[in-house]
Design an enzyme around this catalytic site. Structure first.
Site, PDB file in Angstrom:
ATOM      1  N   GLY A  14       0.792  -1.217   0.000  1.00 49.68           N
ATOM      2  CA  GLY A  14       0.000   0.000   0.000  1.00 49.68           C
ATOM      3  C   GLY A  14       0.824   1.265   0.000  1.00 49.68           C
ATOM      4  N   PHE A 162       7.247   7.817   9.117  1.00 48.50           N
ATOM      5  CA  PHE A 162       6.940   9.234   9.344  1.00 48.50           C
ATOM      6  C   PHE A 162       6.841   9.946   7.993  1.00 48.50           C
ATOM      7  CE2 PHE A 162       9.151   7.889  13.238  1.00 48.50           C
ATOM      8  CZ  PHE A 162       8.226   8.273  14.197  1.00 48.50           C
ATOM      9  N   CYS A 276      -4.000   8.948   8.676  1.00 50.53           N
ATOM     10  CA  CYS A 276      -3.241   8.838   9.924  1.00 50.53           C
ATOM     11  C   CYS A 276      -3.744   9.698  11.077  1.00 50.53           C
ATOM     12  CB  CYS A 276      -1.771   9.176   9.667  1.00 50.53           C
ATOM     13  SG  CYS A 276      -0.938   7.979   8.605  1.00 50.53           S
TER      14      CYS A 276
END
Length: 474
Positions: A14, A162, A276
């Site tokens: 993904g 990140f 997120c």
């Protein structure tokens, strides 16, 4: 190169697994990297020239490495068995039912990966959590792996990503830091150093941070919570600016000039989106509740509440400024992705604004340079429960336009909901002449030249900026 120093398998092809593994392959030609997935369609896309995700710079990296030391496959068992390091990079959505529904992360996919590894592996492995997971998920993964009946040793590490969509390749090429957490045992420390040696091929060692497992897992949630908190903080001030005559851009500049605060993530907008921020904050809220830290849970939950308020406030302002009705009116929505330079529509603020305007009877025409119509409706069904079955005429209510000019032609208003650069360069004189009058502009990203638009004849409303008609002393 026929032999490699190390073999890596990534479970999950993904938004995180694909780009991350592609960059590792590019930076580490001595390592064989294979991305596996149960979806043949997804793997076929990765093996084609039409990659399944849009990310600037990604096609070039994949083209350079694919077939050399970067591979995409559905033969999961084979790749797991041959790998030295296995990354788990699968989706961990917020639970929709059961205990913790609406807040807790569903780690079912992580557990399924662990069970598959335990089932097919025939040698010791380092297993790396790449997915964003609740604290102490590694313990569950480790317990599942420990139940293998072959006497194998599995070391579990946490290596959270990140990445920012739209800049993911740059983030991977030159990361501000790489975080690796593991057990502080001889075996755990050795596994940590093995993974450190991978990243150290292009990341300065001082930027590779090593911690215990739990600090690493929690750090990812906290990082996203802090970033989202800044967005909600400045968005709360945007409402105050509109009420008092202050300008949120000037506030952001003044506040961001303080080196203790900094200027990043102080741009007011219609709200944050993406896979997120909301998911990770809700996860953090649930963790706090689980440990009886109710005041902490409510503090972080307020970040989500403010974001919901900002989206609702935007759609309500559109209706109120357009004579309190948009029923039957054509409205142009410029941008559906949650941010520029990506086709990702997960939790996009645009979707919630579109939902609200549809409920008011508006005829929505959407233009986004990267978002596919099927992805729009899929996300609306999943997140907002807006489907063809429960929303009669949905296909007619929402039109996807081939370009911005056709979206705006005959519309009563245009709303900028994604900060695509191309939106700033349009011929707004042409757009104005094609629209119904009065022609409204609602800038949810503060990227347009509002004074120039007013000179053309538009009635302009922007996030965090006072309406000139409401004040005579600006």
């Amino acid at each position: 190169m026929s032999t490699f120093d190390l073999k890596i398998c990534c479970m999950g092809a993904g938004y995180v697994g694909g780009p991350t593994m592609a960059v590792i392959a590019k930076k580490c030609p001595n390592i064989r990297v294979t991305v596996v997935d149960i979806s043949q369609k997804q793997i076929d896309a990765w093996n084609s020239n039409d990659l399944p995700i849009y990310e600037p710079g990604l096609p070039e990296v994949v083209d350079e490495c694919r077939g050399k030391n970067l591979f995409f496959s559905t033969d999961i068992a084979k790749e797991i068995d041959e790998a030295d390091i296995i990354f788990i990079s699968v989706n961990t959505p917020t639970k929709t039912q059961g205990i913790g529904a609406g807040r807790a992360a569903n780690v079912k996919n992580c557990e399924l990966c662990a069970r598959k590894i335990a089932e097919v592996a025939t040698s010791n492995k380092i297993v790396v959590e790449k997915s964003t997971v609740p604290v102490r998920t590694a313990d569950a993964v480790r317990r599942v792996l420990k139940c293998n009946d072959k006497g194998l040793d599995f070391q579990v590490l946490s290596n959270p990503e990140f990445l920012a969509e739209g800049t993911a390749i740059d983030d991977l090429m030159e990361p501000s830091r790489v975080l690796i957490g593991g057990q502080q045992t001889p075996g755990g420390l050795k596994a940590i150093e093995t993974l450190v040696s991978v990243y150290a091929q292009w990341v300065p060692r001082e930027q590779i941070i090593t911690t215990n497992l739990w600090s690493s897992e929690l750090s990812k949630l906290v990082a996203n919570a802090f970033l989202a908190q800044r967005v909600s903080s400045i968005n709360s001030i945007s409402a105050l600016c509109e009420a008092t005559g202050a300008n949120v851009k000037e506030i952001s500049r003044a506040v961001g000039s303080d080196v203790r605060i900094g200027s990043r993530f102080l741009s007011s907008s219609v709200g944050f989106g993406g896979s997120c921020f909301q998911k990770d904050i809700l996860n953090l809220v649930y963790l706090c509740e689980t440990y009886g830290l109710h005041e902490c849970a409510e503090y972080w939950n307020q970040v989500i509440k403010l974001n919901d308020y900002q989206k609702k406030r935007f759609s309500e302002k559109m209706v109120s400024k357009m004579f309190n009705t948009v029923t039957g009116k054509k409205l142009a929505i410029l941008g559906f992705a949650f941010k520029k330079d990506t086709g990702d529509v997960r939790e996009t603020p645009s979707m919630f604004v579109v939902r609200d305007l549809m409920a008011e009877g508006a005829k929505i025409h959407v233009y986004d340079p990267q978002v596919k119509r099927e992805d729009m409706f899929s996300e609306m069904a999943y997140t907002c429960n807006v489907t063809k079955e429960n929303t009669p005429g949905l296909e007619d209510l929402v039109t996807t336009s081939p370009d911005a000019y056709s979206a705006c032609e005959g519309s009563h208003a245009l709303a900028v909901l994604t900060e695509w650069d191309e939106f700033k360069s349009y011929d707004f004189q042409r757009i104005y002449e094609s629209m119904a009058k009065p022609a409204f502009v609602f800038d949810g990203r503060n990227i347009l030249d509002h004074e120039k638009l007013r000179e053309i004849g538009f009635e302009v409303y922007a996030i965090g900026k006072p309406d000139p008609g409401d004040f005579d002393d600006l």
